[in-house]
Scaffold this motif. Sequence first.
Motif, PDB file in Angstrom:
ATOM      1  N   GLN A 288     -29.309  17.143 -19.081  1.00  0.00           N
ATOM      2  CA  GLN A 288     -27.888  17.185 -18.763  1.00  0.00           C
ATOM      3  C   GLN A 288     -27.694  17.788 -17.383  1.00  0.00           C
ATOM      4  O   GLN A 288     -28.629  18.312 -16.776  1.00  0.00           O
ATOM      5  N   HIS A 289     -26.455  17.705 -16.874  1.00  0.00           N
ATOM      6  CA  HIS A 289     -26.093  18.297 -15.584  1.00  0.00           C
ATOM      7  C   HIS A 289     -26.984  17.752 -14.467  1.00  0.00           C
ATOM      8  O   HIS A 289     -27.613  18.503 -13.720  1.00  0.00           O
ATOM      9  N   VAL A 290     -27.040  16.443 -14.371  1.00  0.00           N
ATOM     10  CA  VAL A 290     -27.865  15.780 -13.367  1.00  0.00           C
ATOM     11  C   VAL A 290     -27.004  15.451 -12.150  1.00  0.00           C
ATOM     12  O   VAL A 290     -25.980  14.778 -12.269  1.00  0.00           O
ATOM     13  N   SER A 291     -27.407  15.916 -10.983  1.00  0.00           N
ATOM     14  CA  SER A 291     -26.685  15.567  -9.758  1.00  0.00           C
ATOM     15  C   SER A 291     -26.967  14.114  -9.395  1.00  0.00           C
ATOM     16  O   SER A 291     -27.899  13.488  -9.914  1.00  0.00           O
ATOM     17  N   GLY A 292     -26.174  13.591  -8.460  1.00  0.00           N
ATOM     18  CA  GLY A 292     -26.385  12.212  -8.028  1.00  0.00           C
ATOM     19  C   GLY A 292     -27.764  12.004  -7.433  1.00  0.00           C
ATOM     20  O   GLY A 292     -28.426  10.991  -7.701  1.00  0.00           O
ATOM     21  N   ALA A 293     -28.229  12.949  -6.626  1.00  0.00           N
ATOM     22  CA  ALA A 293     -29.546  12.822  -6.002  1.00  0.00           C
ATOM     23  C   ALA A 293     -30.656  12.849  -7.045  1.00  0.00           C
ATOM     24  O   ALA A 293     -31.640  12.111  -6.954  1.00  0.00           O
ATOM     25  N   GLN A 294     -30.500  13.701  -8.049  1.00  0.00           N
ATOM     26  CA  GLN A 294     -31.511  13.791  -9.095  1.00  0.00           C
ATOM     27  C   GLN A 294     -31.510  12.544  -9.979  1.00  0.00           C
ATOM     28  O   GLN A 294     -32.575  12.072 -10.408  1.00  0.00           O
ATOM     29  N   LEU A 295     -30.309  12.009 -10.239  1.00  0.00           N
ATOM     30  CA  LEU A 295     -30.225  10.778 -11.014  1.00  0.00           C
ATOM     31  C   LEU A 295     -30.910   9.638 -10.274  1.00  0.00           C
ATOM     32  O   LEU A 295     -31.595   8.810 -10.877  1.00  0.00           O
ATOM     33  N   ARG A 296     -30.740   9.593  -8.965  1.00  0.00           N
ATOM     34  CA  ARG A 296     -31.409   8.567  -8.166  1.00  0.00           C
ATOM     35  C   ARG A 296     -32.918   8.622  -8.373  1.00  0.00           C
ATOM     36  O   ARG A 296     -33.595   7.584  -8.525  1.00  0.00           O
ATOM     37  N   SER A 297     -33.478   9.828  -8.390  1.00  0.00           N
ATOM     38  CA  SER A 297     -34.917   9.980  -8.582  1.00  0.00           C
ATOM     39  C   SER A 297     -35.340   9.554  -9.979  1.00  0.00           C
ATOM     40  O   SER A 297     -36.417   8.961 -10.157  1.00  0.00           O
ATOM     41  N   LEU A 298     -34.515   9.843 -10.966  1.00  0.00           N
ATOM     42  CA  LEU A 298     -34.820   9.374 -12.315  1.00  0.00           C
ATOM     43  C   LEU A 298     -34.830   7.852 -12.368  1.00  0.00           C
ATOM     44  O   LEU A 298     -35.715   7.241 -12.978  1.00  0.00           O
TER      45      LEU A 298
END
Length: 402
Positions: A288-298
């Motif tokens: 949870q609490h995923v930033s946009g940049a972190q979501l991109r990496s996922l």
Amino acid sequence: MIRAGFESGILDGPMTGIANYTFHMIRSALELSPDLRFSGFRRFNWETVDLAALEQFAARQDSYGAENGLRRGARSVVRTSLLNGGRRAGLGSVRTIYRALRRMRFASSVGSRSLDLFHTFNFRPLADPGVPVLPVIYDLSTFRHPEFHPDDRVRWLSPLRDTLAQAPRVQTISEFSRREIAGLFGYPLDRIFVAPPAAAAQFAPMGEGATQRDLDILDLRYGNFFLAVGTLEPRKNLRTLIAAYAQLPLAIRARFPLVVAGGAGWGELKLPTQTAALVAEGALRFVQHVSGAQLRSLYEGARLLLMPSLYEGFGMPVVEALACGTPVAHSADTAMDEISANLGNRISALDVDGWTDALQDALDSGGHADLAQRQARIAQARRFDWRHSAGLMVDAYRQILR
């Protein structure tokens, strides 16, 4: 000059769903048309929403993501699904009073803004704004599947037919939803226009090295995990996906975990009995609490994005994953068909064995690493463009005012 109003309070929450669409459409419209002026109703007051104000909204989102970071919430999911009903019941009366006060304040103050039209990005206005209304209808899941939604949302949207009866035009986000609106409400098809969302600019490949730095936080390896993205709600059909993943051999699950990224939602998820064991073995991970940049990496790092939703008006994770070059598998005969074209693996939503086959196919194929296939997915995602959609929206403004 065109003076348009909307509910800017939508932008106070996480930049997902309606907030994400509102932000990008308003910003792109302002960049395209200098003669536009937006007034936003936020909580109980009005504010001018220009490009500078939108950058402040975006900065708050970036700060929120940086402060929270990626957090593993594996053991909280079952509790979330069980507690939602009680928590909502306890706060229901407070929310009812708050919403009633906001409606009163909106109705008493909207006339002072001298608006030409009101754009309802949240389906319908708080009260009659006294000017033409352009409603955005993302999907009709509260009508097709009311059991997937909280009771207060179903009640809020129940008068939608009356809103459409007064609307000179209707905006939606897919041809699927366009046909749904015309079919369910009898609204003229030629007065419904499709302005689809698009992947934000940050959703683009950055390479294994940069991506792996974010994945290290979750002990994930590039190309060695499966991904599902979305709010934890019954409509997302996680039950089927987890049951399908549980059918993979233990050795494969140990090497390729299933990551579910999304905030707590509502309703009974009815996750399969294997869920607790999968979490305990570390194969199933909720973040949870995923930033946009972190979501991109996922997205870029995932072997496969899976979207087994029972109903979608569009399916943002599909276009975002494609923009990062990642293979996608999604429910067949949904709006997501429009996004992936012939590049996605389409499976019947409730076909557990079919989803297991999709997982195994992703392991057996080289689609995640194949450069030509990745470029084809990126090109498909680029067919969706915020500025093009905003141009359609501004054209609708001018047609309404004429």
